[in-house]
Design an enzyme around this catalytic site. Sequence first.
Site, mmCIF file in Angstrom:
data_model
loop_
_atom_site.group_PDB
_atom_site.id
_atom_site.type_symbol
_atom_site.label_atom_id
_atom_site.label_comp_id
_atom_site.label_asym_id
_atom_site.label_seq_id
_atom_site.Cartn_x
_atom_site.Cartn_y
_atom_site.Cartn_z
ATOM 1 N N LEU A 19 17.908 52.953 38.015
ATOM 2 C CA LEU A 19 18.047 52.185 36.773
ATOM 3 C C LEU A 19 18.479 50.754 37.077
ATOM 4 O O LEU A 19 17.986 49.801 36.479
ATOM 5 C CB LEU A 19 19.046 52.870 35.829
ATOM 6 C CG LEU A 19 19.241 52.180 34.473
ATOM 7 C CD1 LEU A 19 17.932 52.107 33.691
ATOM 8 C CD2 LEU A 19 20.296 52.912 33.635
ATOM 9 N N ILE A 438 43.146 30.640 44.563
ATOM 10 C CA ILE A 438 43.545 32.046 44.500
ATOM 11 C C ILE A 438 43.218 32.814 45.780
ATOM 12 O O ILE A 438 43.739 33.906 46.016
ATOM 13 C CB ILE A 438 42.898 32.730 43.268
ATOM 14 C CG1 ILE A 438 43.210 31.945 42.001
ATOM 15 C CG2 ILE A 438 43.365 34.165 43.098
ATOM 16 C CD1 ILE A 438 44.688 31.766 41.697
ATOM 17 N N GLY A 439 42.343 32.294 46.596
ATOM 18 C CA GLY A 439 42.138 32.960 47.889
ATOM 19 C C GLY A 439 40.733 32.837 48.430
ATOM 20 O O GLY A 439 40.511 32.305 49.505
ATOM 21 N N GLU A 491 38.853 33.892 52.967
ATOM 22 C CA GLU A 491 38.427 35.307 52.881
ATOM 23 C C GLU A 491 36.975 35.561 53.282
ATOM 24 O O GLU A 491 36.329 36.477 52.767
ATOM 25 C CB GLU A 491 38.711 35.873 51.466
ATOM 26 C CG GLU A 491 40.186 35.775 51.082
ATOM 27 C CD GLU A 491 40.521 36.358 49.697
ATOM 28 O OE1 GLU A 491 39.768 37.220 49.218
ATOM 29 O OE2 GLU A 491 41.545 35.951 49.120
ATOM 30 N N ASP A 606 47.857 40.239 46.096
ATOM 31 C CA ASP A 606 47.116 40.289 44.831
ATOM 32 C C ASP A 606 47.294 41.628 44.138
ATOM 33 O O ASP A 606 47.143 42.677 44.752
ATOM 34 C CB ASP A 606 45.611 40.091 45.091
ATOM 35 C CG ASP A 606 45.305 38.684 45.567
ATOM 36 O OD1 ASP A 606 45.935 37.746 45.059
ATOM 37 O OD2 ASP A 606 44.417 38.530 46.431
ATOM 38 N N HIS A 648 48.839 37.511 42.307
ATOM 39 C CA HIS A 648 47.801 37.040 41.380
ATOM 40 C C HIS A 648 47.324 38.198 40.520
ATOM 41 O O HIS A 648 47.163 39.317 40.994
ATOM 42 C CB HIS A 648 46.627 36.446 42.154
ATOM 43 C CG HIS A 648 45.411 36.273 41.311
ATOM 44 N ND1 HIS A 648 45.323 35.319 40.327
ATOM 45 C CD2 HIS A 648 44.241 36.953 41.270
ATOM 46 C CE1 HIS A 648 44.148 35.433 39.722
ATOM 47 N NE2 HIS A 648 43.471 36.412 40.270
ATOM 48 N N CYS A 650 44.372 38.958 37.224
ATOM 49 C CA CYS A 650 43.188 38.320 36.638
ATOM 50 C C CYS A 650 43.198 38.288 35.117
ATOM 51 O O CYS A 650 42.161 38.404 34.488
ATOM 52 C CB CYS A 650 41.928 39.041 37.080
ATOM 53 S SG CYS A 650 41.761 39.196 38.830
ATOM 54 N N HIS A 701 34.512 32.022 35.987
ATOM 55 C CA HIS A 701 33.460 32.980 35.650
ATOM 56 C C HIS A 701 32.169 32.298 35.260
ATOM 57 O O HIS A 701 31.184 32.939 34.953
ATOM 58 C CB HIS A 701 33.945 33.915 34.536
ATOM 59 C CG HIS A 701 35.173 34.674 34.920
ATOM 60 N ND1 HIS A 701 36.436 34.176 34.727
ATOM 61 C CD2 HIS A 701 35.325 35.858 35.550
ATOM 62 C CE1 HIS A 701 37.316 35.030 35.194
ATOM 63 N NE2 HIS A 701 36.672 36.067 35.706
HETATM 64 N N1 GLN Z 1 42.488 36.748 46.576
HETATM 65 C C1 GLN Z 1 41.404 37.300 45.824
HETATM 66 C C2 GLN Z 1 40.275 36.289 45.697
HETATM 67 O O1 GLN Z 1 40.529 35.153 45.563
HETATM 68 C C3 GLN Z 1 41.830 37.736 44.455
HETATM 69 C C4 GLN Z 1 40.702 38.335 43.663
HETATM 70 C C5 GLN Z 1 41.119 39.056 42.410
HETATM 71 O O2 GLN Z 1 42.219 38.989 41.995
HETATM 72 N N2 GLN Z 1 40.238 39.771 41.806
HETATM 73 O O3 GLN Z 1 39.121 36.631 45.709
HETATM 74 ZN ZN ZN Z 2 41.681 37.267 39.795
#
Ligand code: GLN
Ligand code: ZN
Length: 766
Positions: A19, A438-439, A491, A606, A648, A650, A701
């Site tokens: 699907l 955030i990373g 990352e 996180d 962190h 979201c 986003h």
């Molecule tokens: N450190 C992660 C990043 O920046 C945090 C992602 C998350 O909180 N979903 O991708």
């Molecule tokens: Zn996040």
Amino acid sequence: MAVLSSCLGFPRIGANRELKRALESYWNGKSSAGYLLQTASDLRERHWSQIKSAGIDHIPCNDFSLYDQMLDMAVMVGAIPRRYRAIDDPLTQYFAMARGMQDEAQGVDVQAMEMTKWFDTNYHYLVPELEPDQQFTLDASKLINELTEAKSLDIAVRPVVIGPVTFLMLSKTVGDVSTLEFLESLLPVYEELLEILVDNGVEWVQLDEPCLALDLDNDAWEAYRVSLDRLTALVKRPRIMVATYFGPLRENMSLVTQSGCEGLHIDVVRAREQLDQALEQIGSETVLSLGVVDGRNVWRTNLDEAHALIGRAVVELGEERVIVATSCSLLHVPFDLNAEPDLDPELKTWLAFAVQKLDEVKSLAVEAASSSPASDAFTESRQALAVRAVSPRVRDSEVRKRVGEVDESMLRRATPFAERARKQRARFKLPALPTTTIGSFPQTGKVRRARAAWRSGKTADADYLQFVKEETRRCIEKQLELGLDMLVHGEFERNDMVEFFGEQLSGFAFTSNGWVQSYGSRCVKPPVLYGDVSRSRPMTVDIARYAQSLTTVPVKGMITGPVTILQWSFVRDDQPRRDTCMQVALALRGEVMDLEAAGITVIQVDEPAIREGLPLRRDDRDAYLKWAVESFRLTTAGVLDDTQIHTHMCYSEFGDILKAIGEMDADVLSIETSRSRMELLGDFAEQGYPNDVGPGVYDIHSPRVPSVEEMTGLLKRAAKVLPVDRLWVNPDCGLKTRGWPEVEMSLRNMVEAARQVRTELTGASK
Ligand code: GLN
Ligand code: ZN
């Protein structure tokens, strides 16, 4: 008559994610609507045949969806928001609601409907939007079509329909009006539907009312009473099975048992205690469907335990009034264990995916009335469980000893925040409103290809490592050029924030095909956390040390927190979740200490999933929050005063859990706020959140580049609510899904915005 069996719903994505592929190729214009619909129809046929050949009596229909069952329900009752109504083609309109649509030629530019989590699962549904003057009209074409299909295959099915109260409670509307106000106008549509079902030969309908497992206020209670009264009073209607799952009904059970419904389904995996209550309360004719096979997890059922529960019901109610069932829809588990040739053979005997769970349901139904079941299925279940209970791969006495030795002092930073903050200020000498991210930085095609090549053995370890270092170096240079005050390594070595750690910890296994639908065509493949968790070597220290070696600006060490690792895995069911979480936390604590010892001065842990672990009932929440907070503190509290701990999450609708978030005692907390224009920060001020906060100023986003003015506006709003000296400046979340050009422009604007507001509010220029 023997005890019947049923399955509340089946995975729809397909054994090989057919699907998903058909949807994506249709969306990309590579195949026709006809091809998509044919694929969907083939899948339904295959799944029904599979369920039927497993011997299941009540086979679900209308559990299938091209995108989401709540969206289907909105379409069925005619709740199509105004902005989509100009789109003529129903399929195009359907996907416009699901995903938004931009088509210049047609002059259409509409946003998707909001998406949110389905109760405490990782599945996301689309939130129906009801307009103030909402009219409901029945469009049962999808359901009728599926009934016709099933009929042509000579398969009798039980349609699954989301009940009116759950539908309304999960919908939203404009202004201060409760969506339950729409009940009176909605009910006629359900009445009409039930009549049509009879015309189509339906004997039972499954009315899903999972909101019965929530705390209900007076209005919701009344809505349930009215709706069950009205629907059962209909002269022409199928028998109604009210299906509940994900938790106990407690005080709400009487709403169903005192209604005229012919059946009640309860989840006795999540809430075994409600069997007694149901046996006590249930009407003298009502059928009790017992959800004994876990639709939320992958473990093989303890058939003897389940059999004992069923046996009690059979004794009290008689065989004809008991149905053996899955606890909820099997949507939340992978398709077929037989598609896992690489999984450890012993571990495999402990598991059951959707296909295997059908067999379990059937075996239990067949033996329901027997006092000593001795079928092969029972024998195998006993053997597997006996092996699992004593298996050395599940129990590691070292780990148990270490967890047993955890004491209070390990759960607390040595010094209160105010004093730590002073030391950290002296150490880092950051400007007011420090900027950071955030990373993750963009996971470009190049990064993903390099990882895939290394995973498949085409690239040597050393070459891949070199590649990751090179990406990291470029990322650090870019951040320095942008003028960020605190850096991250990017990352690039990580596939997924849980998988990356799970693969390096003992106690986790990974499937090759264990996909579960998250939303629409998106699937996730959660790891299986089956045994005691320990860490044999540092997991992130090399890359963190390397990144920090490139600059004197602090680079954050970056790990995923214990609750998130737990929440996004299939967690062992042979000990409390809390115990498993503490093991994960202890392993991660080792990582945090190693990072500190390697000279990493700031460590981010996180926890984006803390909120989704929250129990559905208020009464159960404190106990969860207590261990969730403790496990975070066990992970982080061992560091020195001037090592700075970040976390962190979201989202920022903390409301009732803000106190617990404060108790996590992270030095800095970064959250999502840009979409709500900082409104949610009010809670932080009101409840006196004590530590530093980084409210996201840029929505990651979307590929949109926010302007400097936009972000200065947000920062000033934040500074009105919280003291400037406790504010940080960062995006809403990680940048891995974005492209470099937009990230660069956005961060440049973000740094500039911080600079301007800093000058304006503190008079300092840097
Ligand atoms: N450190 C992660 C990043 O920046 C945090 C992602 C998350 O909180 N979903 O991708
Ligand atoms: Zn996040």
